[in-house]
Write a protein that holds these residues in place. Structure first.
Motif, mmCIF file in Angstrom:
data_model
loop_
_atom_site.group_PDB
_atom_site.id
_atom_site.type_symbol
_atom_site.label_atom_id
_atom_site.label_comp_id
_atom_site.label_asym_id
_atom_site.label_seq_id
_atom_site.Cartn_x
_atom_site.Cartn_y
_atom_site.Cartn_z
ATOM 1 N N GLY A 21 0.783 4.850 -8.421
ATOM 2 C CA GLY A 21 0.401 5.074 -7.037
ATOM 3 C C GLY A 21 0.729 6.456 -6.506
ATOM 4 N N ARG A 22 1.434 7.286 -7.299
ATOM 5 C CA ARG A 22 1.796 8.627 -6.844
ATOM 6 C C ARG A 22 0.563 9.511 -6.676
ATOM 7 N N VAL A 23 0.579 10.357 -5.648
ATOM 8 C CA VAL A 23 -0.525 11.290 -5.388
ATOM 9 C C VAL A 23 -0.495 12.391 -6.447
ATOM 10 N N LEU A 24 -1.629 12.586 -7.118
ATOM 11 C CA LEU A 24 -1.767 13.653 -8.111
ATOM 12 C C LEU A 24 -2.568 14.829 -7.564
ATOM 13 N N GLY A 25 -3.371 14.589 -6.539
ATOM 14 C CA GLY A 25 -4.168 15.659 -5.951
ATOM 15 C C GLY A 25 -5.024 15.137 -4.820
ATOM 16 N N GLY A 26 -5.516 16.065 -4.024
ATOM 17 C CA GLY A 26 -6.386 15.688 -2.920
ATOM 18 C C GLY A 26 -5.652 15.612 -1.605
ATOM 19 N N PRO A 27 -6.350 15.183 -0.576
ATOM 20 C CA PRO A 27 -5.768 15.190 0.767
ATOM 21 C C PRO A 27 -4.849 13.997 1.085
ATOM 22 N N ALA A 28 -4.724 13.022 0.209
ATOM 23 C CA ALA A 28 -3.881 11.856 0.517
ATOM 24 C C ALA A 28 -2.445 12.309 0.789
ATOM 25 N N PRO A 29 -1.858 11.874 1.921
ATOM 26 C CA PRO A 29 -0.528 12.334 2.296
ATOM 27 C C PRO A 29 0.628 11.587 1.632
ATOM 28 N N ARG A 30 0.355 10.397 1.106
ATOM 29 C CA ARG A 30 1.448 9.617 0.499
ATOM 30 C C ARG A 30 0.895 8.687 -0.569
ATOM 31 N N ALA A 31 1.810 8.126 -1.333
ATOM 32 C CA ALA A 31 1.456 7.249 -2.447
ATOM 33 C C ALA A 31 0.816 5.943 -1.960
ATOM 34 N N LEU A 32 0.098 5.295 -2.868
ATOM 35 C CA LEU A 32 -0.430 3.956 -2.600
ATOM 36 C C LEU A 32 0.725 2.966 -2.650
ATOM 37 N N THR A 33 0.643 1.901 -1.874
ATOM 38 C CA THR A 33 1.683 0.877 -1.876
ATOM 39 C C THR A 33 1.657 0.122 -3.196
ATOM 40 N N ALA A 34 2.842 0.008 -3.827
ATOM 41 C CA ALA A 34 2.970 -0.690 -5.109
ATOM 42 C C ALA A 34 3.614 -2.057 -4.883
ATOM 43 N N TYR A 35 3.246 -3.015 -5.743
ATOM 44 C CA TYR A 35 3.768 -4.379 -5.638
ATOM 45 C C TYR A 35 4.406 -4.804 -6.963
ATOM 46 N N ALA A 36 5.397 -5.655 -6.869
ATOM 47 C CA ALA A 36 6.069 -6.176 -8.059
ATOM 48 C C ALA A 36 5.123 -7.086 -8.835
ATOM 49 N N THR A 37 5.190 -7.022 -10.164
ATOM 50 C CA THR A 37 4.349 -7.862 -11.015
ATOM 51 C C THR A 37 5.200 -8.622 -12.023
ATOM 52 N N GLN A 38 4.666 -9.745 -12.464
ATOM 53 C CA GLN A 38 5.251 -10.523 -13.554
ATOM 54 C C GLN A 38 4.102 -10.997 -14.415
ATOM 55 N N PHE A 39 4.292 -10.987 -15.736
ATOM 56 C CA PHE A 39 3.224 -11.390 -16.641
ATOM 57 C C PHE A 39 3.714 -12.473 -17.585
ATOM 58 N N ALA A 40 3.016 -13.604 -17.589
ATOM 59 C CA ALA A 40 3.239 -14.695 -18.536
ATOM 60 C C ALA A 40 1.855 -14.996 -19.104
ATOM 61 N N ASP A 41 1.537 -14.353 -20.216
ATOM 62 C CA ASP A 41 0.207 -14.372 -20.821
ATOM 63 C C ASP A 41 -0.462 -15.737 -20.708
ATOM 64 N N PRO A 42 -1.648 -15.850 -20.106
ATOM 65 C CA PRO A 42 -2.536 -14.804 -19.625
ATOM 66 C C PRO A 42 -2.468 -14.571 -18.111
ATOM 67 N N VAL A 43 -1.412 -15.040 -17.439
ATOM 68 C CA VAL A 43 -1.385 -14.980 -15.971
ATOM 69 C C VAL A 43 -0.499 -13.826 -15.481
ATOM 70 N N LEU A 44 -1.115 -12.963 -14.671
ATOM 71 C CA LEU A 44 -0.408 -11.860 -14.021
ATOM 72 C C LEU A 44 -0.185 -12.260 -12.572
ATOM 73 N N THR A 45 1.059 -12.214 -12.137
ATOM 74 C CA THR A 45 1.403 -12.540 -10.758
ATOM 75 C C THR A 45 1.888 -11.265 -10.078
ATOM 76 N N PHE A 46 1.411 -11.007 -8.880
ATOM 77 C CA PHE A 46 1.955 -9.883 -8.113
ATOM 78 C C PHE A 46 2.341 -10.363 -6.736
ATOM 79 N N THR A 47 3.385 -9.764 -6.192
ATOM 80 C CA THR A 47 3.948 -10.198 -4.924
ATOM 81 C C THR A 47 3.727 -9.136 -3.871
ATOM 82 N N VAL A 48 3.130 -9.559 -2.761
ATOM 83 C CA VAL A 48 2.830 -8.649 -1.650
ATOM 84 C C VAL A 48 3.858 -8.874 -0.553
#
Length: 108
Positions: free
Chosen positions: A81-108
Motif C-alpha cells: 500500500g506504500r506510495v511509489l509515485g504520483g499525487p497520492a498523499p498517503r498509503a492505501l489502508t492495509a488490513y490483516a489477513t489469515q490464510f487457511a487454504d483455500p480460504v483467505l480471511t481479511f479483517t476490516v
C-alpha cells in the motif's frame, strides 16, 4: 469502529493462486459493499488493501510489475500500500489477513 471480516476463496483459476498474483475483489463487510486489492506475497501470505486511491478517491484497478496503479492520475502503490509515485498523499489502508487454504480471511 466495528471490525468485520470477510472471506475470499482462492481457487486454482484465481489470479491469487500463484505468488505475485493480484486481484480487485468486491466484498461485503458489515453490510457495505467494498472494493479491495488482494495480492499473494508468499506461499501462504497475502496483502489486503482498500482500493480507494488516497488522492481523489478513484478505484485503484491496474496491476503490473508488482505495482498497483490508479487509472485517474497515475498514482502507484506497492503491494503493502506504500506510495511509489504520483499525487497520492498517503498509503492505501492495509488490513490483516489469515490464510487457511483455500480460504483467505481479511479483517476490516
Amino acid at each position: 469502529d466495528v471490525c468485520s471480516s470477510d472471506l475470499v476463496t482462492v481457487s486454482a483459476s484465481s489470479p491469487l493462486a500463484s505468488v505475485g498474483g493480484a486481484a480487485l475483489v468486491q466484498a461485503s463487510v458489515s453490510g457495505q459493499i467494498g472494493l479491495f486489492l488482494m495480492a499473494r506475497t508468499g506461499q501462504s501470505t497475502f496483502a489486503a488493501l482498500n482500493a480507494t486511491c488516497t488522492h481523489e478517491g478513484c478505484t485503484v484497478s491496474g496491476f503490473s510489475n508488482g505495482k498497483y496503479q490508479c487509472p485517474c492520475h497515475d498514482s502507484q502503490f506497492d503491494t503493502s500500500g506504500r506510495v511509489l509515485g504520483g499525487p497520492a498523499p498517503r498509503a492505501l489502508t492495509a488490513y490483516a489477513t489469515q490464510f487457511a487454504d483455500p480460504v483467505l480471511t481479511f479483517t476490516v
